[in-house]
Motif scaffolding. Structure first.
Motif, PDB file in Angstrom:
ATOM      1  N   ARG A  17       0.850  -1.189   0.000  1.00  0.00           N
ATOM      2  CA  ARG A  17       0.000   0.000   0.000  1.00  0.00           C
ATOM      3  C   ARG A  17       0.893   1.248   0.000  1.00  0.00           C
ATOM      4  N   PRO A  18       0.385   2.366  -0.566  1.00  0.00           N
ATOM      5  CA  PRO A  18       1.191   3.593  -0.594  1.00  0.00           C
ATOM      6  C   PRO A  18       1.267   4.265   0.771  1.00  0.00           C
ATOM      7  N   VAL A  19       2.419   4.857   1.036  1.00  0.00           N
ATOM      8  CA  VAL A  19       2.669   5.578   2.287  1.00  0.00           C
ATOM      9  C   VAL A  19       3.453   6.842   1.944  1.00  0.00           C
ATOM     10  N   THR A  20       3.145   7.950   2.606  1.00  0.00           N
ATOM     11  CA  THR A  20       3.885   9.192   2.406  1.00  0.00           C
ATOM     12  C   THR A  20       4.569   9.610   3.700  1.00  0.00           C
ATOM     13  N   LEU A  21       5.857   9.891   3.608  1.00  0.00           N
ATOM     14  CA  LEU A  21       6.646  10.312   4.759  1.00  0.00           C
ATOM     15  C   LEU A  21       6.992  11.787   4.665  1.00  0.00           C
ATOM     16  N   ASP A  22       6.981  12.457   5.821  1.00  0.00           N
ATOM     17  CA  ASP A  22       7.507  13.815   5.917  1.00  0.00           C
ATOM     18  C   ASP A  22       9.020  13.712   6.091  1.00  0.00           C
ATOM     19  N   VAL A  23       9.763  14.334   5.185  1.00  0.00           N
ATOM     20  CA  VAL A  23      11.215  14.178   5.170  1.00  0.00           C
ATOM     21  C   VAL A  23      11.903  15.525   5.373  1.00  0.00           C
ATOM     22  N   THR A  24      12.955  15.521   6.175  1.00  0.00           N
ATOM     23  CA  THR A  24      13.788  16.709   6.370  1.00  0.00           C
ATOM     24  C   THR A  24      15.247  16.353   6.113  1.00  0.00           C
ATOM     25  N   LEU A  25      15.889  17.110   5.237  1.00  0.00           N
ATOM     26  CA  LEU A  25      17.322  16.964   5.009  1.00  0.00           C
ATOM     27  C   LEU A  25      18.029  17.856   6.030  1.00  0.00           C
ATOM     28  N   ASN A  26      18.632  17.238   7.019  1.00  0.00           N
ATOM     29  CA  ASN A  26      19.255  17.986   8.111  1.00  0.00           C
ATOM     30  C   ASN A  26      20.602  18.592   7.725  1.00  0.00           C
ATOM     31  N   LYS A  27      21.379  17.824   6.942  1.00  0.00           N
ATOM     32  CA  LYS A  27      22.720  18.277   6.599  1.00  0.00           C
ATOM     33  C   LYS A  27      23.214  17.525   5.378  1.00  0.00           C
ATOM     34  N   ALA A  28      23.980  18.215   4.532  1.00  0.00           N
ATOM     35  CA  ALA A  28      24.604  17.597   3.367  1.00  0.00           C
ATOM     36  C   ALA A  28      26.018  18.163   3.243  1.00  0.00           C
ATOM     37  N   ALA A  29      27.017  17.328   3.518  1.00  0.00           N
ATOM     38  CA  ALA A  29      28.399  17.801   3.528  1.00  0.00           C
ATOM     39  C   ALA A  29      29.356  16.613   3.584  1.00  0.00           C
ATOM     40  N   GLU A  30      30.619  16.885   3.331  1.00  0.00           N
ATOM     41  CA  GLU A  30      31.634  15.853   3.497  1.00  0.00           C
ATOM     42  C   GLU A  30      31.751  15.504   4.975  1.00  0.00           C
ATOM     43  N   TYR A  31      31.830  14.216   5.266  1.00  0.00           N
ATOM     44  CA  TYR A  31      31.872  13.759   6.652  1.00  0.00           C
ATOM     45  C   TYR A  31      33.183  14.191   7.297  1.00  0.00           C
ATOM     46  N   THR A  89       6.105   9.100   9.597  1.00  0.00           N
ATOM     47  CA  THR A  89       4.753   8.942   9.080  1.00  0.00           C
ATOM     48  C   THR A  89       3.932   8.169  10.097  1.00  0.00           C
ATOM     49  N   THR A  90       2.622   8.173   9.928  1.00  0.00           N
ATOM     50  CA  THR A  90       1.728   7.375  10.758  1.00  0.00           C
ATOM     51  C   THR A  90       0.899   6.487   9.838  1.00  0.00           C
ATOM     52  N   ILE A  91       0.858   5.190  10.135  1.00  0.00           N
ATOM     53  CA  ILE A  91       0.072   4.257   9.337  1.00  0.00           C
ATOM     54  C   ILE A  91      -0.947   3.554  10.229  1.00  0.00           C
ATOM     55  N   LYS A  92      -1.941   2.932   9.610  1.00  0.00           N
ATOM     56  CA  LYS A  92      -2.870   2.064  10.330  1.00  0.00           C
ATOM     57  C   LYS A  92      -2.488   0.617  10.006  1.00  0.00           C
ATOM     58  N   ARG A  93      -2.111  -0.131  11.015  1.00  0.00           N
ATOM     59  CA  ARG A  93      -1.651  -1.498  10.785  1.00  0.00           C
ATOM     60  C   ARG A  93      -2.753  -2.367  10.187  1.00  0.00           C
ATOM     61  N   SER A  94      -4.017  -2.031  10.466  1.00  0.00           N
ATOM     62  CA  SER A  94      -5.133  -2.811   9.923  1.00  0.00           C
ATOM     63  C   SER A  94      -5.193  -2.732   8.401  1.00  0.00           C
ATOM     64  N   ASP A  95      -4.616  -1.670   7.807  1.00  0.00           N
ATOM     65  CA  ASP A  95      -4.596  -1.552   6.351  1.00  0.00           C
ATOM     66  C   ASP A  95      -3.774  -2.656   5.700  1.00  0.00           C
ATOM     67  N   TRP A  96      -2.905  -3.267   6.471  1.00  0.00           N
ATOM     68  CA  TRP A  96      -2.098  -4.389   5.980  1.00  0.00           C
ATOM     69  C   TRP A  96      -2.586  -5.726   6.544  1.00  0.00           C
ATOM     70  N   LEU A 117     -10.266  -3.301  21.802  1.00  0.00           N
ATOM     71  CA  LEU A 117      -9.075  -2.509  21.532  1.00  0.00           C
ATOM     72  C   LEU A 117      -8.075  -2.609  22.686  1.00  0.00           C
ATOM     73  N   LEU A 118      -7.010  -3.375  22.449  1.00  0.00           N
ATOM     74  CA  LEU A 118      -5.924  -3.507  23.422  1.00  0.00           C
ATOM     75  C   LEU A 118      -4.659  -2.806  22.929  1.00  0.00           C
ATOM     76  N   VAL A 119      -4.417  -2.921  21.618  1.00  0.00           N
ATOM     77  CA  VAL A 119      -3.249  -2.305  20.995  1.00  0.00           C
ATOM     78  C   VAL A 119      -3.744  -1.373  19.897  1.00  0.00           C
ATOM     79  N   GLY A 120      -3.269  -0.145  19.882  1.00  0.00           N
ATOM     80  CA  GLY A 120      -3.750   0.845  18.920  1.00  0.00           C
ATOM     81  C   GLY A 120      -3.574   0.435  17.473  1.00  0.00           C
ATOM     82  N   ASP A 121      -4.450   0.960  16.631  1.00  0.00           N
ATOM     83  CA  ASP A 121      -4.349   0.705  15.197  1.00  0.00           C
ATOM     84  C   ASP A 121      -3.291   1.600  14.562  1.00  0.00           C
ATOM     85  N   GLU A 122      -3.205   2.843  15.012  1.00  0.00           N
ATOM     86  CA  GLU A 122      -2.243   3.774  14.438  1.00  0.00           C
ATOM     87  C   GLU A 122      -0.837   3.502  14.977  1.00  0.00           C
ATOM     88  N   VAL A 123       0.113   3.461  14.055  1.00  0.00           N
ATOM     89  CA  VAL A 123       1.519   3.219  14.402  1.00  0.00           C
ATOM     90  C   VAL A 123       2.344   4.379  13.859  1.00  0.00           C
TER      91      VAL A 123
END
Length: 207
Positions: A140-154, A169-176, A185-191
């Motif tokens: 299933r498709p998932v979208t993540l929020d991404v941040t590039l913190n740094k780009a340089a020679e190590y 990102t946050t997904i619903k495990r039930s979707d899989w 409800l003992l364990v949340g659906d959202e992960v």
């Protein structure tokens, strides 16, 4: 006055020059390959338990690589592979249960994969990374929020050009199809998933 005759060669040369002159910097940018540094890669998950508190765990074994175009701010391809068996939540019996068919079913589905399908820049160093997440044999498709913190020679060690990235990102495990303990409800659906890693530029391409 005689006009100079243009040969096919000069016509082609002129056409190529025009194309280069009109091309945008993004079109001329070089796509580089990166490998995720397994010494600096963390994948954590967070899920609510009985409404009291969240259980926080992680996966200890994963690998990944991707292409990145810095000028165009684009990620044309990439893949992360996580070993299901490596789940860890600092509780042995719980981790054994997580590996069974109620949750990850690691014996049947030893790998969890994420393959990049699209990237949209949202700022100078942020973007939305979309990909196909395959878990328990379902994709299933998932979208993540991404941040590039740094780009340089190590500055130490390998001294190669390196990217430092945070993603979540946050997904619903039930979707899989992971529906254990949802009713009652003992364990949340959202992960909530969080990635923190460094990626090293590969001069010779992917490993």
């Amino acid at each position: 006055m005689n006009k100079q005759r243009k040969t096919p060669y000069t016509l082609m040369t002129g056409l190529l020059a025009a194309v280069v002159a009109l091309a945008s910097p993004a079109a001329l940018a070089e796509v580089e390959s990166y490998k995720i540094d397994d010494e600096h890669f963390s994948l954590t998950f967070e899920v609510n338990h009985l409404g009291y508190a969240s259980v926080i765990g992680m996966f200890l074994e994963a690998r990944g690589e991707f292409d990145y175009d810095a000028e165009a701010r684009d990620v044309p391809s990439g893949k992360v592979v996580v070993q299901s068996e490596s789940v860890f939540s600092n509780h042995e019996k719980r981790d054994e249960h997580l590996r069974k068919d109620d949750f990850l079913h690691a014996s049947k589905y030893p790998e969890i994969t994420f393959e990049v399908t699209d990237f949209e820049a949202t700022g100078d160093n942020t973007g939305n990374l979309t990909g196909d997440l395959t878990l328990l044999g379902k994709t299933r498709p998932v979208t993540l929020d991404v941040t590039l913190n740094k780009a340089a020679e190590y500055p130490i060690g390998h001294e190669e050009y390196t990217l430092g990235i945070s993603a979540s990102t946050t997904i619903k495990r039930s979707d899989w199809g992971m529906t254990y303990a949802l009713d009652p409800l003992l364990v949340g659906d959202e992960v909530y998933l969080r990635f923190e890693f460094e990626a090293i530029q590969q001069n010779g391409g992917f490993f």
